[in-house]
Design a protein around this motif. Structure first.
Motif, PDB file in Angstrom:
ATOM      1  N   LYS A 138       0.831  -1.202   0.000  1.00  0.00           N
ATOM      2  CA  LYS A 138       0.000   0.000   0.000  1.00  0.00           C
ATOM      3  C   LYS A 138       0.864   1.250   0.000  1.00  0.00           C
ATOM      4  CE  LYS A 138      -3.797   2.318   2.423  1.00  0.00           C
ATOM      5  NZ  LYS A 138      -4.740   2.261   3.576  1.00  0.00           N
ATOM      6  N   ILE A 139       0.693   2.076  -1.027  1.00  0.00           N
ATOM      7  CA  ILE A 139       1.430   3.329  -1.164  1.00  0.00           C
ATOM      8  C   ILE A 139       0.613   4.438  -0.512  1.00  0.00           C
ATOM      9  CG2 ILE A 139       2.360   5.005  -2.796  1.00  0.00           C
ATOM     10  CD1 ILE A 139       2.526   2.699  -4.848  1.00  0.00           C
ATOM     11  N   ALA A 140       1.227   5.168   0.428  1.00  0.00           N
ATOM     12  CA  ALA A 140       0.501   6.240   1.113  1.00  0.00           C
ATOM     13  C   ALA A 140       1.471   7.275   1.648  1.00  0.00           C
ATOM     14  CB  ALA A 140      -0.342   5.669   2.258  1.00  0.00           C
ATOM     15  N   ARG A 141       0.962   8.471   1.869  1.00  0.00           N
ATOM     16  CA  ARG A 141       1.765   9.517   2.504  1.00  0.00           C
ATOM     17  C   ARG A 141       1.886   9.235   3.998  1.00  0.00           C
ATOM     18  NH1 ARG A 141       3.225  13.494  -0.786  1.00  0.00           N
ATOM     19  NH2 ARG A 141       2.076  13.688  -2.757  1.00  0.00           N
ATOM     20  N   GLN A 142       3.009   9.655   4.561  1.00  0.00           N
ATOM     21  CA  GLN A 142       3.249   9.442   5.971  1.00  0.00           C
ATOM     22  C   GLN A 142       4.285  10.439   6.468  1.00  0.00           C
ATOM     23  OE1 GLN A 142       5.185   5.349   5.416  1.00  0.00           O
ATOM     24  NE2 GLN A 142       6.563   6.308   6.908  1.00  0.00           N
ATOM     25  N   SER A 143       4.532  10.415   7.746  1.00  0.00           N
ATOM     26  CA  SER A 143       5.598  11.217   8.325  1.00  0.00           C
ATOM     27  C   SER A 143       6.837  10.345   8.472  1.00  0.00           C
ATOM     28  CB  SER A 143       5.169  11.757   9.690  1.00  0.00           C
ATOM     29  OG  SER A 143       6.240  12.458  10.307  1.00  0.00           O
ATOM     30  N   LEU A 144       8.005  10.953   8.336  1.00  0.00           N
ATOM     31  CA  LEU A 144       9.283  10.249   8.507  1.00  0.00           C
ATOM     32  C   LEU A 144      10.141  11.060   9.457  1.00  0.00           C
ATOM     33  CD1 LEU A 144      11.320   8.022   7.632  1.00  0.00           C
ATOM     34  CD2 LEU A 144      12.052   9.577   5.823  1.00  0.00           C
ATOM     35  N   LYS A 145      10.666  10.409  10.490  1.00  0.00           N
ATOM     36  CA  LYS A 145      11.533  11.094  11.440  1.00  0.00           C
ATOM     37  C   LYS A 145      12.966  10.654  11.210  1.00  0.00           C
ATOM     38  CE  LYS A 145       9.969  12.041  15.490  1.00  0.00           C
ATOM     39  NZ  LYS A 145       9.498  11.953  16.909  1.00  0.00           N
ATOM     40  N   VAL A 146      13.832  11.621  10.895  1.00  0.00           N
ATOM     41  CA  VAL A 146      15.246  11.347  10.626  1.00  0.00           C
ATOM     42  C   VAL A 146      16.089  12.154  11.604  1.00  0.00           C
ATOM     43  CG1 VAL A 146      17.115  11.536   8.947  1.00  0.00           C
ATOM     44  CG2 VAL A 146      14.829  10.876   8.183  1.00  0.00           C
ATOM     45  N   ASP A 147      16.912  11.468  12.372  1.00  0.00           N
ATOM     46  CA  ASP A 147      17.729  12.138  13.395  1.00  0.00           C
ATOM     47  C   ASP A 147      16.873  13.052  14.270  1.00  0.00           C
ATOM     48  OD1 ASP A 147      19.991  10.844  12.589  1.00  0.00           O
ATOM     49  OD2 ASP A 147      20.833  12.518  11.452  1.00  0.00           O
ATOM     50  N   GLY A 148      15.669  12.590  14.581  1.00  0.00           N
ATOM     51  CA  GLY A 148      14.794  13.333  15.476  1.00  0.00           C
ATOM     52  C   GLY A 148      13.963  14.418  14.840  1.00  0.00           C
ATOM     53  N   ARG A 149      14.108  14.631  13.541  1.00  0.00           N
ATOM     54  CA  ARG A 149      13.375  15.705  12.872  1.00  0.00           C
ATOM     55  C   ARG A 149      12.329  15.117  11.926  1.00  0.00           C
ATOM     56  NH1 ARG A 149      17.101  20.202  10.349  1.00  0.00           N
ATOM     57  NH2 ARG A 149      15.240  21.442  10.791  1.00  0.00           N
ATOM     58  N   PRO A 150      11.069  15.528  12.062  1.00  0.00           N
ATOM     59  CA  PRO A 150      10.020  14.983  11.194  1.00  0.00           C
ATOM     60  C   PRO A 150      10.013  15.651   9.826  1.00  0.00           C
ATOM     61  CG  PRO A 150       9.076  16.572  12.707  1.00  0.00           C
ATOM     62  CD  PRO A 150      10.544  16.460  13.067  1.00  0.00           C
ATOM     63  N   SER A 151       9.572  14.898   8.829  1.00  0.00           N
ATOM     64  CA  SER A 151       9.396  15.457   7.488  1.00  0.00           C
ATOM     65  C   SER A 151       8.350  14.635   6.756  1.00  0.00           C
ATOM     66  CB  SER A 151      10.722  15.468   6.710  1.00  0.00           C
ATOM     67  OG  SER A 151      11.186  14.144   6.500  1.00  0.00           O
ATOM     68  N   ARG A 152       7.907  15.152   5.614  1.00  0.00           N
ATOM     69  CA  ARG A 152       6.907  14.461   4.808  1.00  0.00           C
ATOM     70  C   ARG A 152       7.564  13.353   3.995  1.00  0.00           C
ATOM     71  NH1 ARG A 152       4.369  18.557   0.987  1.00  0.00           N
ATOM     72  NH2 ARG A 152       6.569  19.048   0.723  1.00  0.00           N
ATOM     73  N   ALA A 153       6.808  12.299   3.759  1.00  0.00           N
ATOM     74  CA  ALA A 153       7.341  11.190   2.983  1.00  0.00           C
ATOM     75  C   ALA A 153       6.199  10.430   2.331  1.00  0.00           C
ATOM     76  CB  ALA A 153       8.160  10.252   3.874  1.00  0.00           C
ATOM     77  N   ILE A 154       6.574   9.557   1.412  1.00  0.00           N
ATOM     78  CA  ILE A 154       5.651   8.568   0.859  1.00  0.00           C
ATOM     79  C   ILE A 154       6.271   7.205   1.140  1.00  0.00           C
ATOM     80  CG2 ILE A 154       4.607   7.619  -1.231  1.00  0.00           C
ATOM     81  CD1 ILE A 154       4.607  10.395  -2.423  1.00  0.00           C
ATOM     82  N   GLY A 155       5.521   6.348   1.789  1.00  0.00           N
ATOM     83  CA  GLY A 155       6.037   5.036   2.145  1.00  0.00           C
ATOM     84  C   GLY A 155       5.180   3.917   1.606  1.00  0.00           C
TER      85      GLY A 155
END
Length: 598
Positions: free
Chosen positions: A84-101
């Motif tokens: 299932k392809i969907a938008r989500q949040s991604l946290k990298v080194d403690g910082r959130p950003s937009r992503a598609i997972g």
């Protein structure tokens, strides 16, 4: 602690808004920075080894603090798989950003299959836009290759498409979107196909290592900035201070390159100024950790799933034995470092002898940042992270020029780079800035910046196929393809023609044997990928030439490969630097049956 906070905010720890590049910091500050990062990682690991560990099961896979003992990538297998392809949040080194997972993770789940099985992959597109998945390196019918506008229409928003094909191979591969910039936003994942028979590679444990680049800046904004200003993200431009200190080019060389409006520090288009470099979706500060027992043979399946980053991979203090390239077994070759282009895969065996942690480093080709992970016997450990090395500077060889014997280098080069007689089929237009007058085969070279690192570096000529090639016929004809561009205008093409200009397909007859010569007329390396096929690199190994699906063509260089066009249909053929492909460096290869051929 205040000193650590200052060092992290002003040094390499903050890669989204770099105030100063790591190379510009004093030795003391760099030492403090690495000490603070290691201390922070150890404290984080200690915390989760205690009461915080109970919370791990409630976090999504990408948010779990892996320095406390990372669970493996989520895995799906069997003959029926739903993604299932969907938008989500991604946290990298403690910082959130937009992503598609995919299925809620970045990278998407590991797809584990077995050679000889059938598979049906039901891809649900939960986005408000069309999407797609391309199965990179897999041999399959063209209608399931997953390239919108070439092999199928794409997957409309809020609909499902089923890919169905037999698994005809084994090895390490990956999958990703071929729609817009979705790949840059996180729509990619690994594939491992186990062989039907015994695996010729012996190992006790394995880890999948997905390298990638991620930015909190929208990809559309990145492309717009690249088109507005050449070198927008290049923080390594030469300075007067560097000249006075004897770093980089001499004054004469700088004047010569300046007169040609060429920047010798333009090694990568998108850099650590806007990218964080990831391992399995985790930033350098997250310290993704892979466990081992001392003395074990550990197989690392390394995949470069980045959008724009060529990585130089090493594990300081630990030799790497290359056993597979692009999913195909090769005779084992021991090195200390290898360059991996976008979309390439390498399987390596390491045997850590000691009860200590080792740093796995994926340094970006321009040395503006790195992906970092740890191999360790226990969770919560960290190894010293080496400082970024001196950024490489392009040379006349990267211009496709052998300057020996020339008295007036600048004048002669200026003439030669515009000499279209060396590339008769290249269309003359503003999108073609240069033509390499003397391109050379650089498959015996390690890649930019790795010439004098003082240890063994893999070169393409080291790769020898473990088994005899399936088609040892000599090619019946030869085709030249020029990689062209205008770096100042961020225009990229094949033979001077962009894909959007309705370039004619490159035609092949079914099962014909052809030699393809890729000639790089630019001063930037390009990882070139052909869908639906493998090809044999022409590197002097005869019927044991290495079989690949992607190859880096070094700046000003050329690469030849022999291809058996054994897959009917239309196939994408492109540079795998995402923004280069988007800007026009793509073509269609059309494989058709001869008249009267069954």
């Amino acid at each position: 602690m205040l000193a650590c906070r200052w060092a992290i905010e002003h040094g390499a720890g903050n890669r989204h808004v770099p105030r100063r590049t790591p190379r510009s910091l004093s030795r003391e500050t760099r030492s403090l920075l690495h000490s603070c990062l290691s201390r922070r990682d150890l404290m984080r690991g200690a915390a989760f080894a205690g009461g915080g560990a109970a919370l791990l099961s409630h976090l999504p896979a990408w948010a779990q603090p892996v320095s406390a003992g990372m669970a493996p990538l989520p895995t799906v297998s069997g003959e029926d798989i739903t993604l299932k392809i969907a938008r989500q949040s991604l946290k990298v080194d403690g910082r959130p950003s937009r992503a598609i997972g995919i299925n809620g993770t970045v990278p998407g789940p590991l797809i584990r299959l077995r050679e000889g099985q059938p598979v049906r992959l039901h891809v649900q597109n939960a986005l408000d836009e069309d999407s797609s998945i391309h199965w990179h390196g897999l041999l399959l019918p063209a209608q399931f290759d997953g390239v919108p506008g070439v092999s199928f229409p794409g997957i409309p928003a809020h609909s499902t498409f089923t890919y169905e094909f037999p698994i005809r191979q084994a090895g390490t591969y990956w999958y990703h979107s071929h729609s817009g910039f979705q790949e840059q936003l996180g729509l990619y994942g690994p594939i491992v196909i186990d062989p039907a028979d015994a695996d010729p590679v012996a190992f006790d444990r394995e880890h999948v290592v997905v390298l990638s680049d991620h930015s909190r800046m929208a990809p559309e904004t990145i492309l717009r900035k690249l088109k507005q200003q050449p070198g927008y993200f290049n923080y390594h431009r030469q300075t007067l201070a560097g000249l006075l200190a004897g770093r980089g080019q001499s004054l004469a060389e700088r004047l010569e390159w300046g007169a040609m409006r060429m920047d010798p520090t333009d090694i990568a288009d998108v850099t650590g100024a806007v990218y964080t470099f990831l391992v399995n979706g985790h930033g350098p500060g997250d310290n993704w950790t892979a466990l081992f027992t001392p003395g074990e043979r550990v197989r690392l399946r390394v995949i470069n799933a980045s959008a724009m980053t060529t990585f130089n991979v090493r594990i300081p203090g630990l030799p790497l034995t290359i056993v597979q390239a692009d999913g195909n077994n090769v005779r084992p070759i021991e090195v200390d470092e290898f360059q991996i282009g976008v979309a390439e895969t390498y399987d390596v065996i390491v045997t850590p002898p000691d009860d200590r942690a080792y740093a796995l480093i994926g340094e970006s080709i321009d040395r503006s940042g790195l992906a970092r992970a740890t191999l360790a016997p226990r969770a919560g450990m960290a190894a010293p992270v080496p400082p970024l090395r001196t950024p490489p500077v392009a040379t006349m060889r990267d211009m496709g020029m052998d300057m020996s014997g020339m008295d007036h280098a600048g004048h002669d080069m200026s003439m030669g780079m515009r000499d279209f007689a060396n590339a008769a089929q290249v269309e003359r237009n503003p999108g073609v800035q240069t033509i390499s007058p003397m391109p050379v085969d650089r498959t015996g070279e390690p890649g930019q910046g790795l010439e004098d690192v003082g240890h063994r570096v893999l070169v393409y000529r080291d790769l020898v196929a473990l088994d005899r090639n399936p088609d040892p016929r000599a090619p019946a004809r030869s085709v030249d393809v020029h990689l062209t561009g205008n770096m100042e205008r961020f225009m990229w093409s094949f033979d001077g023609v962009k894909m959007s200009d309705k370039m004619e397909p490159l035609p092949f007859f079914h099962n014909e044997r052809v030699r393809v010569n890729l000639i790089n007329d630019t001063m930037m390396g390009h990882p070139i990928h052909l869908h639906g096929h493998f090809f044999e690199l022409v590197t002097g190994h005869g019927d044991h030439a290495p079989r690949k699906h992607t190859v880096i063509v070094q700046p000003g260089g050329k690469v030849s490969f022999d291809l058996t066009a054994d897959a009917l249909g239309d196939w994408a053929f492109h540079c795998h630097l995402l923004y280069h492909m988007e800007a026009g460096m793509m073509r269609v290869v059309s494989v058709r049956a001869r008249e009267g051929q069954a």
